[in-house]
Design a protein around this motif. Structure first.
Motif, PDB file in Angstrom:
ATOM      1  N   GLY A 237       4.861  33.360  30.372  1.00  0.00           N
ATOM      2  CA  GLY A 237       5.759  32.535  29.579  1.00  0.00           C
ATOM      3  C   GLY A 237       6.898  31.910  30.350  1.00  0.00           C
ATOM      4  N   SER A 238       7.024  32.229  31.640  1.00  0.00           N
ATOM      5  CA  SER A 238       8.134  31.710  32.426  1.00  0.00           C
ATOM      6  C   SER A 238       7.813  30.311  32.957  1.00  0.00           C
ATOM      7  CB  SER A 238       8.420  32.645  33.603  1.00  0.00           C
ATOM      8  OG  SER A 238       9.357  32.078  34.486  1.00  0.00           O
ATOM      9  N   ALA A 239       8.858  29.517  33.164  1.00  0.00           N
ATOM     10  CA  ALA A 239       8.700  28.194  33.763  1.00  0.00           C
ATOM     11  C   ALA A 239       8.832  28.235  35.277  1.00  0.00           C
ATOM     12  CB  ALA A 239       9.739  27.239  33.186  1.00  0.00           C
ATOM     13  N   ARG A 240       9.133  29.411  35.841  1.00  0.00           N
ATOM     14  CA  ARG A 240       9.276  29.519  37.296  1.00  0.00           C
ATOM     15  C   ARG A 240       7.908  29.607  37.949  1.00  0.00           C
ATOM     16  NH1 ARG A 240      13.628  33.770  39.233  1.00  0.00           N
ATOM     17  NH2 ARG A 240      13.340  32.485  41.106  1.00  0.00           N
ATOM     18  N   PRO A 241       7.789  29.114  39.172  1.00  0.00           N
ATOM     19  CA  PRO A 241       6.485  29.158  39.852  1.00  0.00           C
ATOM     20  C   PRO A 241       6.137  30.568  40.302  1.00  0.00           C
ATOM     21  CG  PRO A 241       8.153  28.299  41.325  1.00  0.00           C
ATOM     22  CD  PRO A 241       8.808  28.422  39.986  1.00  0.00           C
ATOM     23  N   VAL A 242       4.854  30.762  40.532  1.00  0.00           N
ATOM     24  CA  VAL A 242       4.373  32.011  41.109  1.00  0.00           C
ATOM     25  C   VAL A 242       4.916  32.136  42.531  1.00  0.00           C
ATOM     26  CG1 VAL A 242       2.304  33.271  41.828  1.00  0.00           C
ATOM     27  CG2 VAL A 242       2.282  31.944  39.717  1.00  0.00           C
ATOM     28  N   ARG A 243       5.345  33.346  42.897  1.00  0.00           N
ATOM     29  CA  ARG A 243       5.880  33.576  44.232  1.00  0.00           C
ATOM     30  C   ARG A 243       4.987  34.537  45.008  1.00  0.00           C
ATOM     31  NH1 ARG A 243      11.798  34.837  42.151  1.00  0.00           N
ATOM     32  NH2 ARG A 243      10.584  35.132  40.250  1.00  0.00           N
ATOM     33  N   PHE A 244       4.910  34.320  46.323  1.00  0.00           N
ATOM     34  CA  PHE A 244       4.035  35.097  47.195  1.00  0.00           C
ATOM     35  C   PHE A 244       4.874  35.796  48.261  1.00  0.00           C
ATOM     36  CE2 PHE A 244      -0.026  33.640  45.609  1.00  0.00           C
ATOM     37  CZ  PHE A 244       0.301  32.438  44.990  1.00  0.00           C
ATOM     38  N   PRO A 245       5.295  37.041  48.014  1.00  0.00           N
ATOM     39  CA  PRO A 245       6.174  37.737  48.958  1.00  0.00           C
ATOM     40  C   PRO A 245       5.496  37.981  50.303  1.00  0.00           C
ATOM     41  CG  PRO A 245       6.132  38.837  46.812  1.00  0.00           C
ATOM     42  CD  PRO A 245       5.029  37.840  46.814  1.00  0.00           C
ATOM     43  N   GLU A 246       6.258  37.819  51.363  1.00  0.00           N
ATOM     44  CA  GLU A 246       5.738  38.090  52.703  1.00  0.00           C
ATOM     45  C   GLU A 246       5.380  39.566  52.873  1.00  0.00           C
ATOM     46  OE1 GLU A 246       4.966  36.264  55.422  1.00  0.00           O
ATOM     47  OE2 GLU A 246       5.177  34.519  54.132  1.00  0.00           O
ATOM     48  N   CYS A 247       6.106  40.460  52.174  1.00  0.00           N
ATOM     49  CA  CYS A 247       5.836  41.889  52.343  1.00  0.00           C
ATOM     50  C   CYS A 247       4.490  42.297  51.771  1.00  0.00           C
ATOM     51  CB  CYS A 247       6.951  42.721  51.706  1.00  0.00           C
ATOM     52  SG  CYS A 247       7.094  42.535  49.924  1.00  0.00           S
ATOM     53  N   LEU A 248       3.887  41.454  50.933  1.00  0.00           N
ATOM     54  CA  LEU A 248       2.564  41.749  50.389  1.00  0.00           C
ATOM     55  C   LEU A 248       1.470  41.005  51.158  1.00  0.00           C
ATOM     56  CD1 LEU A 248       3.222  41.728  46.537  1.00  0.00           C
ATOM     57  CD2 LEU A 248       3.302  43.644  48.152  1.00  0.00           C
ATOM     58  N   ARG A 249       1.823  40.484  52.306  1.00  0.00           N
ATOM     59  CA  ARG A 249       0.849  39.781  53.149  1.00  0.00           C
ATOM     60  C   ARG A 249       0.519  40.681  54.329  1.00  0.00           C
ATOM     61  NH1 ARG A 249       1.747  33.711  55.683  1.00  0.00           N
ATOM     62  NH2 ARG A 249      -0.350  33.449  56.551  1.00  0.00           N
TER      63      ARG A 249
END
Length: 385
Positions: A237-249
């Motif tokens: 429901g959020s209008a913010r984009p999906v984020r891809f943290p570096e720590c999960l890479r």
């Protein structure tokens, strides 16, 4: 406590290789195939008492390694068996020294997979993937035998519940030669389909996990790195984009989310998520939450049923394990979520690449402008199933 929201392919190397460990919707029971070699039998674990304990549910003959189990909140265990091109379903329960079995019926299909337990704890659903469409069946909790509730165009995988009523189901769909995209299926409207997740037009986007208290979503997508899936997070429901943290890479391992901390109402940034970490050195546990922006690595207990576990509402991570001297155990990991101290807001000088978290490294930003995640099931933008 609540169980993980996604399908768990937990490998039980200690007892029955390649079996799965499934947890009921409310975390009260779990089930797995126990035994060794060809002598496999269903086993139900009770998790909500002072100490976990297991009850074997053997029948007249051993079970096939491909048999699927799903515990219900009333203590019965659903079993799905493949028999000559069809799948049969029964409910198992202890009756004194023996095992009772209530046949429910069958579904004729080459491939049938049980979905995670429905949020009400009593219903059970399965996907039957065909050449051009995917059928959703209610196989327990209905008025009679297996009931066909939806037919979705394309080949579907995954399966994440989006509401507590068991009406909205998110599926990862591949249709018309396009990439995999997550759609929401309304089971109360005979499978009306609504787009749910599209980060980039040509990206492969999958919904891995959803928490109904906070709205936190864990997502796998190759939008930031075409050809390689990365883990990201968003809010339903959020209008913010999906984020891809570096720590999960991870360059030398794989991260698979399997449980999220419940009870964090409307505060997705504080939700702790548990990951199975697989690398050349073995498998262990990772814990992360969005506000901390780092992954905490923890050793797994001896005999961990890798990829299985659940959180309690007060932030204790429970990890099931089994080995020769402890055939039914539940390790308690306390304080892992609290150890992840939130990071202060990043100064404006450190720009946030599209779809990423703030980064101080120089270089070309990721060429990707994610489409904000919308609450698709409530938006009225339906498409034919």
């Amino acid at each position: 406590m609540t169980a993980c929201a996604i399908e768990t392919a937990a490998q039980d190397g200690a007892a029955a290789g390649g079996t799965r460990f499934a947890v009921a919707a409310d975390g009260s029971y779990a089930a797995r195939l126990a035994g060794r070699g060809e002598a496999l039998f269903p086993e139900r674990w009770t998790l909500d008492g002072p100490e976990p304990y297991a009850v074997p549910l053997p029948l007249g003959q051993p079970e096939d390694p491909d048999a699927q189990l799903l515990p219900l909140v009333d203590g019965r265990v659903l079993i799905a068996r493949r028999v000559a091109g069809r799948h049969t379903f029964s409910l198992l329960y202890p009756t004194g020294p023996a095992t009772g079995e209530l046949p429910l019926g069958e579904v004729e299909a080459e491939s049938v997979r049980l979905l995670p337990p429905a949020p009400d704890g009593t219903g059970a659903y399965a996907l039957a993937v065909g050449a051009r469409s995917t059928a959703v069946w209610r196989v327990a909790g209905g008025s009679g035998g297996p009931e066909h509730v939806a037919e979705v165009r394309g080949r579907c995988s995954g399966g994440v519940w989006l509401d507590r009523q068991g009406r909205l189901l998110a599926l990862d769909r591949e249709a018309d030669g396009g990439p995999v995209k997550t759609v929401a299926v309304d089971l109360a409207r005979r499978g009306e389909v609504t787009p749910l997740l599209q980060i980039a037009q040509d990206s492969r986007d999958r919904l891995l996990l959803a928490d109904l208290d906070s709205g936190l979503l864990l997502i796998g997508s190759d939008a930031p790195s075409p050809g390689r899936e990365r883990l990201g997070w968003g809010v339903l429901g959020s209008a913010r984009p999906v984020r891809f943290p570096e720590c999960l890479r991870s360059a030398d391992g794989a991260l698979t989310p399997f449980a999220v901390q419940p009870g964090q109402v409307l505060t997705p940034e504080t939700c702790a998520v548990a990951f199975r970490v697989d690398a050349a050195a073995g498998s262990w546990v990772g814990v992360w939450r969005p506000a901390a922006r780092r992954l905490l690595h923890l050793p797994a207990p001896d005999g961990w049923l890798a990829g299985a576990g659940l959180w309690t509402r007060d932030g204790v991570l429970l990890l099931p394990y089994a080995h020769a001297s402890a055939p039914c155990g539940l390790a308690r990991v306390e304080g892992a979520a609290e150890a992840l101290v939130p990071v202060a807001d990043t100064p404006p000088a450190q720009a946030e690449p599209a779809g990423g978290e703030p980064s101080g490294r120089s270089g070309t930003p990721v060429v990707c402008r994610p489409v904000p995640l919308q609450q698709a099931p409530l938006s009225g933008r339906a498409e034919p199933g």
